[in-house]
Design an enzyme around this catalytic site. Structure first.
Site, short mmCIF file in Angstrom:
data_model
loop_
_atom_site.label_atom_id
_atom_site.label_comp_id
_atom_site.label_asym_id
_atom_site.label_seq_id
_atom_site.Cartn_x
_atom_site.Cartn_y
_atom_site.Cartn_z
N LYS A 1 -34.99 -28.57 -3.06
CA LYS A 1 -35.39 -27.52 -2.13
C LYS A 1 -36.86 -27.29 -2.41
CE LYS A 1 -35.24 -23.07 -2.53
NZ LYS A 1 -36.62 -22.79 -2.18
N GLY B 1 -40.27 -25.80 -3.09
CA GLY B 1 -40.60 -24.47 -3.58
C GLY B 1 -39.74 -24.04 -4.75
N CYS B 2 -38.68 -24.77 -5.04
CA CYS B 2 -37.82 -24.44 -6.17
C CYS B 2 -38.60 -24.70 -7.46
CB CYS B 2 -36.54 -25.27 -6.14
SG CYS B 2 -35.50 -25.07 -7.61
N ILE B 3 -38.75 -23.67 -8.28
CA ILE B 3 -39.52 -23.78 -9.52
C ILE B 3 -38.97 -24.88 -10.42
CG2 ILE B 3 -40.10 -22.54 -11.65
CD1 ILE B 3 -40.05 -19.93 -9.90
N THR C 1 -39.42 -28.51 -9.17
CA THR C 1 -40.80 -28.94 -9.39
C THR C 1 -40.99 -29.38 -10.84
OG1 THR C 1 -41.62 -27.47 -7.65
CG2 THR C 1 -43.22 -28.21 -9.30
#
Length: 147
Positions: free
Chosen positions: A17, A19-21, A24
């Site tokens: 997804k 933007g998922c910290i 990333t």
């Protein structure tokens, strides 16, 4: 001795997804291990039950769901009320329900960064902090921000 130019870099297909910290951070770890990470937006992928099942069936049914998904956190959806086919269709209809990342290397599939495949790729213990949403306890998860 083999020339570095002749060494094929293993491709890791990584469904996340954006933007998922943690997704990333997970991609960075894989790249640091020398893999070529090809990222896809899990939410926009045209999933079929057959393809999605290849990823999810690598773990027990009870672990297929993203427990940070807004509809699960709100109580609207209880994963225990689904059979496998119903769960697959619900995940196609609402990809936020899918535990992520989904990972494919060749014909090997994995669901979650704690999957057998992810562990094999990392060749070491995976930091447990990378296995669940870091925002879920203190603030809205990234999933909540999008919905």
């Amino acid at each position: 001795m083999m020339n570095d130019k002749n060494v094929e870099v293993m491709e890791v297909h990584f469904y996340e997804k954006p933007g998922c910290i943690n997704n990333t951070k997970q991609k960075v770890l894989l790249k640091d291990k020398g893999y070529k990470v090809i990222a896809y937006n899990l939410l926009e992928e045209p999933w079929t039950t057959t393809v999605l099942a290849k990823y999810l069936s690598t773990r027990p049914f009870a672990e297929w769901f993203n427990v940070s998904a807004p509809r699960i956190k709100s109580g609207e959806i209880n994963p225990a009320n689904f059979g496998e086919e119903e769960a697959l269709q619900a995940m196609i209809d609402d990809p936020y329900l899918i535990k992520r990342p989904l990972i494919r290397v060749g014909q090997n599939y994995g669901c979650g960064f704690d999957s057998v495949l992810a562990k094999e790729l990392m060749k070491e213990e995976i930091d447990r902090a990378l296995l669940s949403c870091p925002k879920s306890k203190t603030q809205n998860s990234c999933d909540d921000e999008i919905k």
